[in-house]
Scaffold this active site. Sequence first.
Site: not given
Ligand code: ASP
Length: 343
Positions: A29, A70, A102-103
């Site tokens: 993100t 991720s 973050t995932d």
């Molecule tokens: N879908 C995103 C990822 O993990 C979510 C994020 O970055 O917060 O790449």
Amino acid sequence: MGAPGGSPPGEVRARERALGVVLLALGGTISVPGGARGARLSGAEITAAVPGLAELGVPLDVRDVHAVPSGSLTFAQVLDVVAVAARAVADGTDGVVVTQGTDTLEETAFLADLVWPHEKPLVLTGAMRQPATAGADGPANVLAAVRVALAREARGAGALVVFNDEVHAARWVRKTHSTSTATFASPNTGPLGHVVEGRVRMLLAPPRHEPLSAVCDRERLAAARVALHVVTLDDDGAQLQGLERTHRGLVVAGFGVGHVPDVLAPRLGALTEHMPVVLTSRTGSGSVLRHTYGAPGSETDLRRRGLIDGAFLDPYKARVLLRLLVAAGAGRKEIAEAFALRG
Ligand code: ASP
């Protein structure tokens, strides 16, 4: 304490001797421009948008690595990134920051932590809000992450997740909310430290262990398939049929202190003849027990049937550790010892 808006003393010291920070950008993100724009932001674009970063006076070596969500990262890619980071530290860089989605951050950070060989921390961060949205958190997270990467106080703590001005140990941190900017928490311990007025304040020091060997061979990693089975009400274990033909390890996320339905216990016991099976709790915090309940399917019964005690490791982190051990060719005894030490 420094004057408001000025550099705290520790930071000035870091700047005087700074060799620079390497920032490895992996997507997520923090790099999603939003709206109609398709292309991801590069690491240079991400860092250019961080107020106060240039003022730190620290040379930044920004490198774009895997620009993917991720959820699409692989063990091999993460271990490659850790190897690049470790080389940078060995070459004298002052600190390393990794930006990613973050995932899977709670898993990638722990994987990195298990093999990280240096005193200087490896700092991972990201964002919950896209860069173009109101209150985007990426810039603050990157600034805090760079400060932590440079901080003497953070040394010896392994891989760290810096988010929302908190410093979390990779060993304990969880993504606890799908959208909140305060999503990262360490339910068993709380944060190790905080970034306050730009100053890194570490309150706790996590125990460190010898790094495990990082298996970077893609074929060995791919072959080391480890399944995760979350036990649910009236679970008859049908999902586990034939697992011995497709997988080389299993993590069980049991009820509460590590319980499963009585009908599942013999099936899990039989699987231990074919692969290491680790018992964890699906609750999200706390440890599984070892010898408090005795009914079929209880923790005592499952340990008697050969399951390995995952202790405080949550199911996702237990799976990371087990896969790394299986890929490295560890035997059952070695695996049990590793979980006894790190669980
Ligand atoms: N879908 C995103 C990822 O993990 C979510 C994020 O970055 O917060 O790449």
